[in-house]
Enzyme design. Structure first.
Site, PDB file in Angstrom:
ATOM      1  CB  SER A 145     -21.352  24.313  23.023  1.00  0.00           C
ATOM      2  OG  SER A 145     -20.505  24.049  22.038  1.00  0.00           O
ATOM      3  CE1 TYR A 158     -20.295  29.351  23.577  1.00  0.00           C
ATOM      4  CE2 TYR A 158     -19.385  27.884  22.238  1.00  0.00           C
ATOM      5  CZ  TYR A 158     -20.318  28.400  22.823  1.00  0.00           C
ATOM      6  OH  TYR A 158     -21.763  27.791  22.390  1.00  0.00           O
TER       7      TYR A 158
END
Ligand code: NAP
Length: 260
Positions: A145, A158
């Site tokens: 990501s 995250y």
């Protein structure tokens, strides 16, 4: 048509996609099937991967929790018995839980995110690496990501986990230099998938919708699958180390153009 150099063309090549029950994983499974791969779809929700596998020309569904090492080892043994080779692994299973500041984030959420985004990648990669190497031309893809490359407020758990996924890809590429295995990292920015934000906000649809509010065109799962398909189908000697892909409206994690 020009023949792709280095790539053995005669046998059917097998691609494993984790987290293939929704979003980017499902789109990637479709894309790799269209590219001629025999696709193995792995995820926890058996009904969903079975339904998708039934739509594809040559696909298999395998129920798997990537955080369960014994189950992952059994999966690797199953692949060894059922498939001529394992050529591509797409480590896509993952996700976010919560958007709390570091000061108040729940350690249980952080642990869950580390388990799936980091140890999940480690488990499946370790278990399939012998087969990927034995294929003579293996490819490991890590869907990380842009959260693995920069941070944002509320992203803590995250962001930490996706930095871990990024580091696995970087380290593995160094360690495998000289082996016939490529390591590719695909780092998407904002992708509008059905479940990612809903899972993050524990089913709160209004909060999930806010993520994409006013953004004309977030990336789609197909956009990301397209980058995976492209990177994987380059000639065997070409390693796309890292591909960062964002929507035009997102110049950085926190710099998003939204219409009123
Ligand atoms: N959407 C975005 O904006 C975005 C941006 C950058 C990166 N990503 C990353 O891209 C990947 C896919 O995201 P997405 O948007 O497609 O989200 P998604 O639709 O929520 O997909 C997540 C997938 O991971 C699977 N999964 C979760 N935990 C698992 C486990 N323990 N074992 C096996 N499978 C598991 C889920 O399947 P089951 O629940 O059936 O197991 C599901 O198929 C994730 O790694 C995510 O972090 C997403």
């Amino acid at each position: 048509m020009t023949a792709v150099p280095d790539v053995p063309a005669a046998r059917t090549r097998t691609a494993v996609v984790t987290g293939a029950s929704s979003g980017i994983g499902a789109a990637t499974a479709r894309r790799l099937a269209a590219d001629g791969y025999r696709v193995v779809l792995a995820a926890r929700r058996k009904d969903r991967i079975e339904a998708l596998a039934a739509e594809l020309p040559d696909a298999e569904a395998y129920q798997l929790d990537v955080t369960d090492r014994a189950a992952v080892d059994a999966f690797a043994a199953h692949l060894g018995e059922r498939h001529e080779s394992v050529d591509v692994l797409v480590n896509n299973a993952g996700g976010a839980l919560g958007a709390d500041p570091v000061a108040t984030g729940d350690p249980a959420d952080w642990r869950t995110m580390y388990e799936v985004n980091v140890l999940g990648v480690l488990n499946v990669t370790q278990a399939l690496l012998p087969a990927l190497t034995a294929s003579g031309d293996g490819t490991v893809v890590v869907v990380s990501s842009t959260a693995g490359h920069g941070t944002y407020e509320g992203g803590g758990g995250y962001v930490a986990a996706k930095h871990g996924a990024h580091v696995i890809a970087e380290t593995l590429r160094l360690e495998l230099c000289g082996e016939p295995v490529r390591v590719i990292e695909i780092a998407p920015g904002m992708v509008r998938t059905d479940e990612f934000a809903t899972t993050r906000f524990r089913g709160d649809a209004a909060k999930a919708a806010k993520v994409y509010e006013g953004v004309a065109e977030p990336l789609t799962a197909d956009d990301v699958a397209d980058t995976v398909g492209w990177a994987v189908t380059r000639p065997a000697h070409v390693n796309i180390d890292l591909l960062v892909v964002r929507p035009r409206a997102q110049a950085a994690n926190h710099k998003v153009h939204r219409t009123a």
